[in-house]
Design a protein around this motif. Structure first.
Motif, PDB file in Angstrom:
ATOM      1  N   GLY A 304     -10.612  10.956  -0.758  1.00  0.00           N
ATOM      2  CA  GLY A 304     -10.034  10.793  -2.092  1.00  0.00           C
ATOM      3  C   GLY A 304      -8.987  11.826  -2.451  1.00  0.00           C
ATOM      4  N   ARG A 309      -5.065   9.367  -0.249  1.00  0.00           N
ATOM      5  CA  ARG A 309      -4.407   8.355  -1.082  1.00  0.00           C
ATOM      6  C   ARG A 309      -3.073   7.924  -0.470  1.00  0.00           C
ATOM      7  N   TRP A 313      -2.086   4.165   0.710  1.00  0.00           N
ATOM      8  CA  TRP A 313      -0.909   3.456   0.210  1.00  0.00           C
ATOM      9  C   TRP A 313      -0.049   2.934   1.360  1.00  0.00           C
ATOM     10  N   LEU A 333     -11.707   4.678  -1.756  1.00  0.00           N
ATOM     11  CA  LEU A 333     -11.360   6.099  -1.772  1.00  0.00           C
ATOM     12  C   LEU A 333     -12.613   6.892  -2.126  1.00  0.00           C
ATOM     13  N   GLU A 369      -3.522   2.139  -8.580  1.00  0.00           N
ATOM     14  CA  GLU A 369      -2.733   3.257  -8.058  1.00  0.00           C
ATOM     15  C   GLU A 369      -1.415   3.404  -8.824  1.00  0.00           C
TER      16      GLU A 369
END
Length: 583
Positions: A304, A309, A313, A333, A369
């Protein structure tokens, strides 16, 4: 086409294969007219919608859309890669597979696999002899059974362990360098790449070692060291744990993707499977293709923190073009400060499984996000969010999935999908073509191309009869190149069936579209197929000539000499096709 296996062998193998026997040995089939039916093995259903055609050598499920040849069935049902499926089908048909097309291609690859296998055995033995390495694995919670299952080893803290054991000749040393096991520096000194590291063999679906990942025991850098790119090891294709993941029976409900080798081993030891890891590189389209061959639901599990992240993505951006349909992409996550290994050891299997079950679908993950990057409470923030999501939407294929994402985004913004359309600031529509008849003409040709391809796939023997269609290769229309290639193959191989034709185009990006057409209901019966197919092709050419002629004539005096000649040729061709004498 495969560079390792001649196309002629694939053709012969598909012609020999009895798809009813191959499918019937794994699925209970019932005779239904000229075909066979069964409950689909690829999705849950009660009423049989899975059909097998012995004449076409093709299977299709009307429920989930799964379809393919005998080779494709082995790949999908037995979770095999293409080459492994070829070998399995060859065993069934009692024929030998030619390994390579030339002896020059065979020797280097063969030597590399042998050396990598020997290095793997050497690392395993040195692990058994190193109490320090054993204590490290125990401290990380890895038991002996898991270490053995994943083939863990140890590279001693020495410069020449592999070099001394396997570099028995100059040629062997050269192959060790080719395999990424030995390094040669600028001064000409040669030494082992991996030293004082726990070794994780990275294997292909057949269990052959392709390369290694090495985890340092202490605090040295880099923490993880992977084999370099070699003739047999490509980070953008390989996944750690893929071989072990394929050993399970049947098709799993989902597959988990993590970042670390120890994460894979620890989760598997706790009964959370199947699980694989990327090799310190961004998720690629090839990774996702291999994953979705194993399971319809892929869950990416990342730390996380900021790096996790960012990795998630990047995986999302890669997965977008493949989203929708029966493929589900989810993201998990973990709480900051945890990786999968530490979390499952601290919280246990049940807790970790509950997190997987709550993983966000791709569409939700996109919105969540992006929402963290902007202030949704302001008009500027909403506009910024729309601007960020626009390039992502452009990658999604049109359909229900894309529409649903738009609806979710509009709901999050507290607006309508119509209002969202204005926020996305779509570009104005392209100007209409000069001649209003061009658009319906192109649509007509597109429909005819699809019909011609469908006929050729369902009735390849009819396609072999129609002969060359003058001018077809000049038509500027999606699918024409594929149609010309299909007609060329059927003309050269008049006895080829549907399955053989599909396998000819397995490795062609556009050719995979043929499988969808083979799954559709045939448009015409076999007796009329050749005549209808020729008529379609001739109408496609005629429409193209009319369109091209109209475009040239509208330019008037600005034509070149070549274009004036082209006009005369087009007029002459149109006259011949209409049955009128040339002017």
């Amino acid at each position: 086409m495969s560079q390792r296996i001649p196309q002629s062998f694939i053709d012969d193998l598909i012609a020999r294969a009895d798809i009813v026997e191959i499918v019937g040995n794994r699925v209970s089939l019932t005779k239904a007219g000229r075909e066979y039916k069964a409950v689909c093995p690829f999705h849950a259903e009660k009423t049989p919608s899975f059909t097998v055609s012995p004449t076409k050598g093709f299977y299709h499920c009307f429920g989930c859309g799964a379809h393919g040849t005998a080779l494709g069935f082995l790949m999908q049902y037995d979770n095999l890669e293409f080459l492994d499926a070829v070998e399995a089908l060859a065993d069934i048909c009692s024929v030998a597979v030619p390994k390579t097309t030339t002896s020059e291609e065979r020797a280097p690859t063969h030597n590399l696999f042998d050396l990598l296998g020997q290095a793997d055995a050497l690392y395993r033995q040195t692990l058994r002899d190193s109490q320090t390495a054993i204590d490290y694995l125990k401290a990380r919670g890895i038991d002996g059974q898991t270490a053995a299952r994943f083939g863990m080893g140890y590279a001693p803290d020495a410069w020449d362990t592999v070099l001394k054991a396997l570099g028995t000749s100059p040629a062997h040393i050269e192959h060790l360098r080719d395999a990424g096991l030995v390094i040669k520096n600028e001064q000409g000194r040669q030494y082992d790449r991996f030293r004082d590291r726990i070794m994780f063999p990275i294997r292909d679906p057949r269990g052959r070692v392709l390369g290694f990942g090495g985890r340092v025991l202490g605090s040295g850098e880099p923490k993880y060291l992977n084999s370099p790119e070699t003739p047999v090891f490509h980070k953008g294709q390989a996944l750690y744990g893929l071989y072990e993941a394929r050993q399970g029976q049947g098709r799993p409900e989902r597959i988990l993707v993590v970042e670390g080798y120890l994460d894979v081993a620890s989760l598997a030891q706790h009964g959370i499977e199947p699980v694989v890891a990327t090799l310190g590189t961004a998720t690629t389209a090839e990774h996702i293709r291999r994953l979705t061959r194993l399971a319809d639901r892929v869950v990416f599990c990342f730390d996380g923190d900021r790096a996790g992240r960012a990795a998630a993505w990047r995986a999302l951006e890669t997965a977008l073009p493949m989203a929708g349909g029966k493929i589900e992409i989810h993201f998990l996550l973990l709480p900051e400060g945890h990786d999968p290994d530490s979390l499952v050891r601290e919280k246990g299997k049940a807790h970790f499984e509950s997190l997987i079950a709550a993983a966000l679908p791709l569409s939700n993950f996109v919105i969540e996000e992006l929402a963290q990057r902007v202030d949704l409470g302001s008009a500027d923030g909403q506009s910024r969010l729309a601007a960020l999501v626009e390039p992502l939407l452009a990658q999604l294929p049109d359909g229900v999935y894309r529409d649903r994402l738009l609806e979710q985004l509009a709901e999050r913004l507290g607006t309508s999908t119509e209002r969202l359309g204005t926020l996305l600031d779509a570009p104005p529509p392209a100007p209409a073509p000069r001649a209003s008849a061009q658009t319906p003409t192109r649509t007509l040709r597109s429909t005819l191309v699809r019909k011609a391809l469908t006929l050729a796939v369902h009735h390849p023997e009819a396609a072999a009869q129609i002969g060359p269609i003058d001018g077809l290769e000049r038509v500027d229309q999606p699918g024409i190149t594929l149609l010309c290639q299909v007609l060329e193959v059927t003309a050269a191989e008049p006895k080829i069936n549907t399955a053989g034709l599909l396998e000819r185009f397995r490795h062609d990006a556009e050719g995979r579209y043929l499988g969808q057409l083979a799954a559709a209901a045939p448009l015409d019966d076999e007796a009329a197929a050749a005549e209808v197919l020729r008529d379609c092709a001739e109408r496609i050419v005629a429409a193209f000539r009319r369109e091209r002629l109209s475009a040239l004539l509208t330019r008037g005096s600005s034509l070149s000499d070549a274009e004036k000649t082209e006009i005369r040729e087009l007029q002459a061709a149109s006259s011949r096709q209409s049955g009128f004498p040339e002017a």
